[in-house]
Enzyme design. Structure first.
Site, PDB file in Angstrom:
ATOM      1  N   PRO A 190     100.579 -47.159   7.912  1.00 13.90           N
ATOM      2  CA  PRO A 190     100.175 -45.854   8.416  1.00 13.90           C
ATOM      3  C   PRO A 190     101.259 -45.181   9.273  1.00 13.90           C
ATOM      4  CG  PRO A 190      98.543 -47.559   8.971  1.00 13.90           C
ATOM      5  CD  PRO A 190      99.754 -48.251   8.476  1.00 13.90           C
ATOM      6  N   HIS A 442     100.967 -63.946   7.306  1.00  4.84           N
ATOM      7  CA  HIS A 442     102.134 -63.386   8.023  1.00  4.84           C
ATOM      8  C   HIS A 442     103.151 -62.922   6.986  1.00  4.84           C
ATOM      9  CE1 HIS A 442     101.655 -64.346  12.440  1.00  4.84           C
ATOM     10  NE2 HIS A 442     100.465 -64.467  11.866  1.00  4.84           N
ATOM     11  N   GLU A 443     103.996 -61.983   7.407  1.00  5.29           N
ATOM     12  CA  GLU A 443     104.882 -61.274   6.463  1.00  5.29           C
ATOM     13  C   GLU A 443     104.049 -60.869   5.245  1.00  5.29           C
ATOM     14  OE1 GLU A 443     105.934 -64.603   7.483  1.00  5.29           O
ATOM     15  OE2 GLU A 443     106.484 -63.533   9.295  1.00  5.29           O
ATOM     16  N   GLU A 467     105.681 -63.135  18.488  1.00  2.00           N
ATOM     17  CA  GLU A 467     106.851 -63.998  18.261  1.00  2.00           C
ATOM     18  C   GLU A 467     108.161 -63.334  18.702  1.00  2.00           C
ATOM     19  OE1 GLU A 467     107.669 -64.772  14.096  1.00  2.00           O
ATOM     20  OE2 GLU A 467     107.076 -62.777  13.503  1.00  2.00           O
TER      21      GLU A 467
END
Ligand code: NOJ
Ligand code: CA
Length: 669
Positions: A190, A442-443, A467
């Protein structure tokens, strides 16, 4: 005859009378937003969007370019229009609210091009925005579909302030830019804009299925065009027979709070596809994780290996004692020494100092769940080969959650956000459902509301999370007051708040391991803001990120202990993008509030009018103090109680990058 049937009949009559129409209008249910579709003399399709007061988008192109015989660019004509409406409530399996209203008016526009090829456009207008999608139906003459360009434009009628991250095809882990809209060269979605007229607009996509992720490209001034993430050969989307694009979405609200409270993205996804969802449950978790990011533990075996049997037992005990349902272990499986190489990670073989069976039975004896971890390094091909084996290992051992990771390049020139990987990420979710596994990715590919259909897709990263504080200059104070209005509009975020040792005072003998580490790493908030983030950044798998040793003798941790893993109702209490955010969430008759500010100290009043007017409550307040300071003294916090009721205006004082966390319970009679 129902109202809907009359509308459908009328449009059919109208179109059979005129044969072809050049312009079609649609109004939102409350009549305040108008959408107009127009086909010009060259057969090019455009849409406009306006409120009853302001133009939002001026003429913006629609269509797509296919690189075979048929083009849906020019020569289009409208041949039929069907109108529908919907006004229903539905119940998600989990979420910040237990009921979601879905109310829209719909247009289904059938178009043909010169060669009589069919294209359909679905348009839904809600009171808080627009969704539209393309369909290339099954038809003679079109076999393989290769989209080389989607023509979709979003041409803003005025400038405004935009919050955006660059259009990177591999990562969303970037800091937000606050600029004039006209100065945004490209963006991932977004992207959120406060227009000069005062309207808040956020562009994104919903139900990203078997298609490439969409980025935006500035085509001049405040005009933007879709730019899809390509395959290695340059084609954007490949399909056989027929195709539906994701919904292109435009949230349109009068204030920033309404953006957060919008259900547009989920509403543009299909109903739940999993028949039995009892095994899907929100949880709080801790894990062997932060030590590796801090450089005091390692994923690989050795003297400071994090995921050892003993260490896991300590985390399991801690979870059992603190109302935390689950424990994550990273670096439990062989392969971390090969991170970066193909076929690196073995997702079934534990390292010798991680006694898998012993840990599984210990956790069970303590009533604590385990979270499996599958880092792939980006090697999705090898993961697809191993997935069934790896998922059944988890399932057979009673494990219900898997955290996945794609930290590394995708093989063969693919991008993380292209169609191939969109297919892969979905395959993971669907396969996980078969093994009754919830997913924390994640990723990932961006959140586009597919959790409505696959509620085992719990949460994902897809942002600069905690992180980065371990091994870079850290996320700046404004990051947290931008995320709720940008990234989080797509869905839950696994940001992993809750680092208590903010200045890393307890970090001894750390080994620098990340090239972003310039030696100036820290968490750029106060402790009270860390608590508040657990409420502000909603996740149905919510982590307390720090090493458990940093929670010892910390009264402030009680806020997490008491916090539910899921909620029944949420209300935004204060919202200005990049400045301030406060939200209240209810579970049974208890409320949990998080309030956060950017780099500026701030005082706000929270209206507790949402409390039951007949009841008396006690608030436990976790607040910055007069002496708390971001640079010198970020961890100072005061915890106190205060009687409150529905007439209370709670005065909240936050230091620079500070916050406040509040638990409100009914007073004992
Ligand atoms: C990046 C993820 O975001 C992080 O949570 C994880 O610890 C590392 N990759 C290793 O898998
Ligand atoms: Ca990451």
């Amino acid at each position: 005859m129902s109202k809907m049937t009359i509308v459908v009949l009328l449009s059919v009559l109208l179109f059979s009378a005129c044969g072809s129409s050049k312009s079609v209008d649609l109004l939102s249910p409350n009549g305040e937003i108008a959408f107009n579709l127009e086909v010009n003399e060259n057969g090019q399709a455009f849409y406009k969007l306006q409120t009853n007061k302001n133009q939002i988008f001026s003429d913006s192109r629609l269509g797509m370019e296919l690189h075979e015989d048929s083009l849906f660019t020019d020569g289009l004509r409208i041949i039929n229009v069907v109108r529908n409406e919907k006004n229903e409530n539905w119940k998600p399996v989990w979420g910040p609210n237990e009921t979601i209203p879905e109310k829209y008016n719909e247009l289904i526009v059938s178009l043909k091009n010169h060669e009589n090829n069919d294209l359909k456009l679905y348009v839904r207008l809600f009171d808080d925005g627009l969704g539209f999608r393309y369909e290339i139906p099954q038809q003679n003459g079109i076999d393989s579909i290769n989209i080389t360009k989607e023509l979709t434009e979003f041409n803003f009628a005025q400038n405004g302030t935009a919050w955006s991250i660059p259009a990177n095809f591999d990562s969303y882990e970037m800091l937000y830019r606050t600029t004039q809209l006209s100065e945004v060269p490209d963006a991932n979605t977004p992207i959120t804009v406060k227009m000069e007229s005062g309207y808040y607009v956020s562009i994104h996509e919903a139900n990203l299925t078997n298609y490439a992720g969409m980025t935006l490209k500035n085509t001049g001034s405040t005009n933007f065009q879709a730019n899809l993430v390509p395959w290695p050969d340059g084609v954007k989307v490949k399909a056989k027979g027929s195709l539906q694009s994701p919904w292109r979405t435009v949230m349109l609200c009068k204030n920033a709070a309404d953006l957060v409270e919008s259900n547009l993205i989920q509403n543009l996804n299909e109903a739940c596809a999993i028949p039995d969802t009892k095994w899907i449950q929100p949880m709080k978790y801790v894990g062997i994780w932060w030590g590796m990011h801090l450089g005091v533990e390692t994923w690989t075996p050795g003297p400071i290996h994090g995921a050892t049997t003993d260490n896991m037992k300590k985390y399991i005990d801690f979870a059992a004692d603190n109302n935390i349902q689950a424990v994550l272990a990273e670096g439990w499986n062989t392969g971390w020494e090969n991170w970066g190489k193909p076929r690196a990670f073995d997702q079934v073989t534990p390292y010798p100092d991680f006694d898998f069976d012993e840990i599984v039975s210990y956790a069970k004896s303590k009533g604590v769940e385990l979270i499996g971890h599958h880092e792939t390094g980006g090697d999705y091909i090898f993961y697809e080969e191993s997935m069934d084996k790896a998922f059944s290992k988890l399932h057979d051992n009673g494990i219900r959650v898997v955290k996945t990771g794609y930290a590394g390049p995708i093989p063969n020139g693919q991008f993380h956000h292209g169609q191939k990987m969109v297919q892969h990420y979905r395959k993971v979710v669907e396969t996980a459902a078969k093994y009754h596994l919830m997913v924390d990715a994640h990723e990932p590919i961006k959140a586009t509301g597919i959790s409505r259909t696959y509620p085992n897709m719990m949460t994902r990263e897809g942002a600069r999370g905690m992180e980065w504080n371990g091994w870079s200059e850290g996320n700046p104070p404004e990051h947290h007051v931008i995320l709720p209005f940008t990234r989080c509009l797509g869905g839950p975020i696994d940001y992993t708040p809750g680092t208590f040792d903010i200045l890393y005072k307890n970090r001894k003998n750390y080994i620098k391991w990340n090239s972003n580490d310039k030696g100036n790493s820290r968490v750029n908030t106060t402790l009270a803001k860390q608590l508040a983030l657990w409420v502000c950044l909603y996740s149905p798998l919510q982590m307390a990120s720090d090493m458990i040793s940093n929670y010892e003798d910390q009264p402030a941790f009680q806020f997490f202990v008491n916090l539910p893993a899921d909620f029944e109702e949420s209300k935004v209490l204060a919202a200005e993008i990049g400045d301030v955010y406060a939200v209240a969430r209810r579970k049974a008759s208890n409320w949990y509030i998080g309030a956060i500010t950017d780099e500026n100290a701030r005082e706000i009043d929270l209206d507790l009018g949402f409390l039951d007017a007949d009841k008396k409550y006690v608030a436990t307040i976790y607040s910055d103090t007069e002496n708390t300071s971001l640079n010198e003294n970020p961890t100072e916090i005061k915890i106190f109680k205060k009687a409150v009721d529905s007439k209370t205006k709670l005065h909240v004082k936050m230091q620079n990058s500070g916050g406040q966390a509040i638990e409100i319970r009914e007073a004992e009679k």
